[in-house]
Design a protein around this motif. Structure first.
Motif, PDB file in Angstrom:
ATOM      1  N   ASP A   1      11.760  44.948 -24.673  1.00  0.00           N
ATOM      2  CA  ASP A   1      10.767  44.039 -25.232  1.00  0.00           C
ATOM      3  C   ASP A   1      11.167  42.598 -24.939  1.00  0.00           C
ATOM      4  O   ASP A   1      12.276  42.166 -25.281  1.00  0.00           O
ATOM      5  N   VAL A   2      10.282  41.861 -24.298  1.00  0.00           N
ATOM      6  CA  VAL A   2      10.544  40.466 -23.969  1.00  0.00           C
ATOM      7  C   VAL A   2      10.175  39.604 -25.171  1.00  0.00           C
ATOM      8  O   VAL A   2       9.029  39.604 -25.619  1.00  0.00           O
ATOM      9  N   GLU A   3      11.173  38.899 -25.704  1.00  0.00           N
ATOM     10  CA  GLU A   3      10.944  38.037 -26.856  1.00  0.00           C
ATOM     11  C   GLU A   3      10.431  36.674 -26.398  1.00  0.00           C
ATOM     12  O   GLU A   3      10.845  36.149 -25.361  1.00  0.00           O
ATOM     13  N   THR A   4       9.539  36.118 -27.182  1.00  0.00           N
ATOM     14  CA  THR A   4       9.028  34.770 -26.929  1.00  0.00           C
ATOM     15  C   THR A   4       9.595  33.830 -27.988  1.00  0.00           C
ATOM     16  O   THR A   4       9.428  34.064 -29.192  1.00  0.00           O
ATOM     17  N   VAL A   5      10.297  32.784 -27.548  1.00  0.00           N
ATOM     18  CA  VAL A   5      10.910  31.798 -28.446  1.00  0.00           C
ATOM     19  C   VAL A   5      10.200  30.468 -28.233  1.00  0.00           C
ATOM     20  O   VAL A   5      10.124  29.969 -27.100  1.00  0.00           O
ATOM     21  N   THR A   6       9.656  29.927 -29.299  1.00  0.00           N
ATOM     22  CA  THR A   6       8.919  28.663 -29.208  1.00  0.00           C
ATOM     23  C   THR A   6       9.647  27.579 -29.997  1.00  0.00           C
ATOM     24  O   THR A   6       9.924  27.742 -31.190  1.00  0.00           O
ATOM     25  N   ASP A   7       9.969  26.482 -29.322  1.00  0.00           N
ATOM     26  CA  ASP A   7      10.566  25.304 -29.972  1.00  0.00           C
ATOM     27  C   ASP A   7       9.468  24.276 -30.207  1.00  0.00           C
ATOM     28  O   ASP A   7       8.814  23.833 -29.261  1.00  0.00           O
ATOM     29  N   LYS A   8       9.257  23.918 -31.450  1.00  0.00           N
ATOM     30  CA  LYS A   8       8.246  22.916 -31.757  1.00  0.00           C
ATOM     31  C   LYS A   8       8.729  21.529 -31.340  1.00  0.00           C
ATOM     32  O   LYS A   8       9.870  21.155 -31.572  1.00  0.00           O
ATOM     33  N   GLY A   9       7.869  20.798 -30.698  1.00  0.00           N
ATOM     34  CA  GLY A   9       8.224  19.445 -30.283  1.00  0.00           C
ATOM     35  C   GLY A   9       8.213  18.469 -31.448  1.00  0.00           C
ATOM     36  O   GLY A   9       7.720  18.766 -32.548  1.00  0.00           O
ATOM     37  N   TRP A  10       8.755  17.278 -31.197  1.00  0.00           N
ATOM     38  CA  TRP A  10       8.822  16.256 -32.244  1.00  0.00           C
ATOM     39  C   TRP A  10       7.610  15.335 -32.240  1.00  0.00           C
ATOM     40  O   TRP A  10       7.457  14.499 -33.110  1.00  0.00           O
ATOM     41  N   GLY A  11       6.747  15.502 -31.257  1.00  0.00           N
ATOM     42  CA  GLY A  11       5.573  14.629 -31.191  1.00  0.00           C
ATOM     43  C   GLY A  11       4.906  14.766 -29.841  1.00  0.00           C
ATOM     44  O   GLY A  11       5.213  15.651 -29.035  1.00  0.00           O
ATOM     45  N   SER A  12       3.960  13.844 -29.564  1.00  0.00           N
ATOM     46  CA  SER A  12       3.211  13.913 -28.311  1.00  0.00           C
ATOM     47  C   SER A  12       4.109  13.709 -27.106  1.00  0.00           C
ATOM     48  O   SER A  12       3.822  14.200 -26.009  1.00  0.00           O
ATOM     49  N   ASP A  13       5.207  12.974 -27.281  1.00  0.00           N
ATOM     50  CA  ASP A  13       6.124  12.754 -26.167  1.00  0.00           C
ATOM     51  C   ASP A  13       7.120  13.911 -26.000  1.00  0.00           C
ATOM     52  O   ASP A  13       7.890  13.935 -25.038  1.00  0.00           O
ATOM     53  N   ASP A  14       7.101  14.830 -26.951  1.00  0.00           N
ATOM     54  CA  ASP A  14       8.034  15.965 -26.904  1.00  0.00           C
ATOM     55  C   ASP A  14       7.257  17.241 -27.248  1.00  0.00           C
ATOM     56  O   ASP A  14       7.306  17.720 -28.383  1.00  0.00           O
ATOM     57  N   PRO A  15       6.490  17.805 -26.266  1.00  0.00           N
ATOM     58  CA  PRO A  15       5.647  18.980 -26.550  1.00  0.00           C
ATOM     59  C   PRO A  15       6.489  20.231 -26.817  1.00  0.00           C
ATOM     60  O   PRO A  15       7.680  20.282 -26.507  1.00  0.00           O
ATOM     61  N   ALA A  16       5.816  21.216 -27.410  1.00  0.00           N
ATOM     62  CA  ALA A  16       6.490  22.489 -27.698  1.00  0.00           C
ATOM     63  C   ALA A  16       6.918  23.165 -26.396  1.00  0.00           C
ATOM     64  O   ALA A  16       6.272  23.026 -25.361  1.00  0.00           O
ATOM     65  N   THR A  17       8.012  23.899 -26.468  1.00  0.00           N
ATOM     66  CA  THR A  17       8.553  24.600 -25.307  1.00  0.00           C
ATOM     67  C   THR A  17       8.623  26.096 -25.614  1.00  0.00           C
ATOM     68  O   THR A  17       9.101  26.493 -26.680  1.00  0.00           O
ATOM     69  N   THR A  18       8.136  26.909 -24.676  1.00  0.00           N
ATOM     70  CA  THR A  18       8.187  28.371 -24.818  1.00  0.00           C
ATOM     71  C   THR A  18       9.210  28.937 -23.847  1.00  0.00           C
ATOM     72  O   THR A  18       9.196  28.617 -22.657  1.00  0.00           O
ATOM     73  N   ARG A  19      10.102  29.756 -24.393  1.00  0.00           N
ATOM     74  CA  ARG A  19      11.126  30.373 -23.574  1.00  0.00           C
ATOM     75  C   ARG A  19      11.106  31.890 -23.810  1.00  0.00           C
ATOM     76  O   ARG A  19      10.580  32.365 -24.819  1.00  0.00           O
ATOM     77  N   TYR A  20      11.708  32.620 -22.864  1.00  0.00           N
ATOM     78  CA  TYR A  20      11.681  34.088 -22.895  1.00  0.00           C
ATOM     79  C   TYR A  20      13.095  34.633 -22.753  1.00  0.00           C
ATOM     80  O   TYR A  20      13.923  34.097 -22.015  1.00  0.00           O
TER      81      TYR A  20
END
Length: 696
Positions: A60-79
């Motif tokens: 099972d491939v896990e999806t990890v999402t890091d929430k950004g700190w604002g418009s200059d730092d968007p959320a990042t999705t990693r696997y």
């Protein structure tokens, strides 16, 4: 799945297993896929397909999402793939538990779940949980599935696809097309049943596989959700056993000793009643539904040269299959439903035998096998088993490794070459899988965290757990709760996949006559010769023989004794339920013959004077090519199969064709094909002369 895709999936798996925090899709696209030409949408579709493939293999491939700190730092999705959640837990088995488990896995050798059972055993061996075990002397039980329909239904149940098939309704005797959401498949009363939701009737129904009159079509574009906590064995346990009925049958003088043994002369006033009715609920799972008056029907005069017998039975279709194989030597007088069932089989066999003959051409490059599905996926699955296997079996000869996996040396070397080119994205040489076999002994020095096998698939859990369930009551198994303890350990290791195994339930393989089996087992262990009195259906006679017993094996609860027969001067197979008496004769076994190597025992031992026959099999009868060890096969344009099979005697082949009622016919040699057609025509003429309408 092409070879390049196999390598890509392997690299993707290694990358996702060996990252702690996960990899962004852009990193995977650049470093694993090396994709610079396709659009983002096209790459996204390919990536989703690959994730689905890895999920199919148990990762099972896990999806990890890091929430950004604002418009200059968007959320990042990693696997990433968790290293523990996808791995088979440690399973520690005692020698007695290993014995039981190996027997359970071997049950499926020639069935749809045979490869799954072998995969599961390899995983346990790779994890170090399965050790060599000594099997009970000369005992090799097996499960015989219900032909191609069994394989198609198992696949549909696990993939949760609806199915469609033609079915002979027990309540009406009419053939109908059914569309069913298959929930489970199990054995009860010696028959295989499908349990599922009948869409046309909007209700649960039971379907006996012997009443299927067409191949199964899997509707793989649709899906469904089965009921939660569904258990097919519990469902089938609620089915009432069919009552004992009596058929009135005219049997040729002096013929069919086996049938006569369980019958009695018909007197016309035996007090059994006039009705051949069912029990409440019988129609739901295939009661014959007839209500013809047997006493009134049997008032017709007995045919010249025949004896009128009363034969007890429970299931009309099972008896009809047997009676069809007797041809013109037996004619059903009553009930009409049984008469119609036999005639239907004979008519279907005769019509198929008379149809235009296709060209008989086999591939010139050796024996042809029926095409297998998902062969490239099989390769990747095999490679994922190969790495942990090599880790725990360092230095094995390459030929032994290939034999363990049932492949050729070339196929194994192809696997190894793909493996040694796989590793971490943009890594150094030390970041590749390191496997060497320069001196023909295989060593692995870098496994990139693939050293533990992946958890059981649904098929693998089903194969082992259903096999263990089928062994209940088998003589010779270790006592003291071994069967229960190994089942509990495997259930814990299988997790959710083990719960899904409740959708499949096999027959119990314990023999009806354990005394005969035990006599044979003791003789095999002691090396003692036996005196055998045997009812031979081909000869239609009881013969006396001295035999050297070799081993016992079964198909479901039907057991066979393989032995060297001194009368025939060769290996023969004897059904235990046809043995009239069996006892030591005071002599030791000779050294004349030994059983064939390997598992399973074949029902047929080849000889120089065998009849080599070419048959045509429909999709329904495709499984007969495997059951009778076809030497060559070839696919026909209409989905049928040509098969070249060796038979020890050609005399019984018309019976074989009639029994399978339109699923098989003889093509070559032409003389045998013509004789079979004449035999079927004569048998059918008996029933045409006495149609069912006159019986009522």
């Amino acid at each position: 799945m092409s070879a390049s895709r196999t390598e890509r999936l392997l690299n993707l798996l290694i990358a996702l297993l060996n990252t702690k925090y996960g990899l962004r899709r852009s990193e995977l696209r650049h470093n694993v896929y090396h994709d610079t030409t396709s659009s983002e949408a096209a790459f996204g579709r390919m990536f989703e397909r690959d994730k689905g493939e890895l999920r199919h293999f148990g990762f099972d491939v896990e999806t990890v999402t890091d929430k950004g700190w604002g418009s200059d730092d968007p959320a990042t999705t990693r696997y990433r793939i968790g290293k523990e959640s996808n791995r088979l837990p440690d399973v520690s088995l005692t020698p007695a538990e290993c014995t039981v488990l190996i027997l359970a896995a071997q049950l499926w050798e020639r069935a749809a779940l045979g490869s799954a059972a072998r995969d599961a055993v390899r995983k346990l061996q790779a994890a170090g949980g399965l050790q060599d075990a000594e099997l009970p002397a000369g005992v090799q039980p097996r499960i015989r599935p219900a032909g191609q329909a069994f394989e198609d239904l198992v696949s549909a149940i696990h993939a949760q696809h609806p199915v469609s098939f033609s079915y002979l309704a027990g309540s009406t005797g009419q053939e109908q097309t059914r569309t069913v959401e298959p929930w489970g498949l199990g054995s009860r009363f010696g028959q295989w049943y499908l349990v599922g939701h009948d869409r046309a009737r909007s209700d649960k129904r039971f379907f006996r596989l012997s009443r299927f009159t067409s191949a199964v079509t899997v509707l793989d574009q649709e899906t469904f959700s089965p009921p939660s906590s569904f258990n097919v064995r519990e469902q089938l346990a609620a089915l009432p056993e069919l009552p004992v009925r009596h058929a009135i049958i005219d049997v040729a003088h002096g013929a069919l000793l086996g049938l006569r043994k369980r019958a009695e002369p018909y007197t016309g006033d035996d007090g059994r009643g006039d009705e051949d009715g069912g029990t409440p609920g019988a129609a739901a799972y295939g009661g014959d539904g007839t209500t013809a008056g047997t006493t009134a029907a049997a008032a017709a005069p007995t045919r010249a040269g025949f004896d009128r017998l009363s034969v007890p039975y429970r299931d009309a279709e099972t008896l009809a299959e047997e009676l069809a194989s007797y041809g013109a030597k037996a004619v059903v007088v009553a009930p009409s439903g049984l008469h119609a069932a036999v005639r239907r089989r004979l008519a279907a066999a005769a019509a198929f035998a008379a149809a235009p003959v296709p060209p008989v051409e086999f591939p010139s490059a050796g024996p042809a096998k029926r095409p297998r599905k998902r062969t490239s996926e099989d390769q990747l699955k095999r490679m994922l088993q190969l790495v942990p296997f090599l880790v725990h079996n360092q230095g094995l000869h390459i030929s032994e490794v290939a034999a363990r996996f049932g492949i050729t040396r070339k196929e194994l070397e192809d696997d190894l070459r793909i493996l040694i080119c796989s590793g971490l994205p943009e890594g150094y040489p030390d970041d590749l899988l390191d496997i060497r076999w320069d001196d023909d002994h295989v060593y692995i020095f870098e496994d990139l965290d693939l050293k533990r096998p992946v958890r059981f698939s649904v098929d693998e859990a089903c194969a082992l757990l259903t096999g263990l369930e089928a062994l209940n009551g088998l003589p010779g198994l270790a006592e003291g709760g071994t069967l229960e303890s190994v089942t509990l350990k495997l259930m814990a290791a299988a997790g959710e996949e083990g719960l899904k195994a409740a959708a499949l339930s096999g027959p119990e393989v314990a023999p009806e006559d354990s005394g005969t089996l035990e006599t044979a087992r003791q003789a095999i262990t002691a090396g003692a010769q036996l005196r055998l009195s045997y009812l031979s259906p081909q000869r239609d006679a009881v013969t006396e023989r001295d035999i050297d017993p070799q081993r016992l094996y079964s198909l479901d609860s039907t057991w066979y004794l393989e032995a060297y027969c001194h009368s025939a001067q060769g290996l023969r197979n004897f059904r235990l339920d046809r043995i009239q008496s069996l006892q030591p004769n005071g002599h030791p076994v000779s050294s004349t013959a030994a059983p064939a190597e390997g598992f399973p025992v074949k029902l047929f031992t080849p000889n120089d004077d065998d009849a080599v026959v070419v048959v045509e099999l429909t999709r329904q009868g495709a499984g007969l090519a495997d059951d009778y060890y076809a030497e060559r096969t070839a696919a026909l344009p209409d989905g049928h199969i040509l098969a070249e099979i060796r038979f020890g005697s050609a005399g019984w082949l018309p019976m074989f064709v009639a029994q399978h009622g339109g699923a098989v016919r003889i093509l070559q040699p032409p003389g045998l094909a013509a004789a079979t057609r004449d035999w079927l025509d004569a048998a059918l003429a008996r029933y045409e002369d006495h149609p069912a309408r006159q019986l009522d």
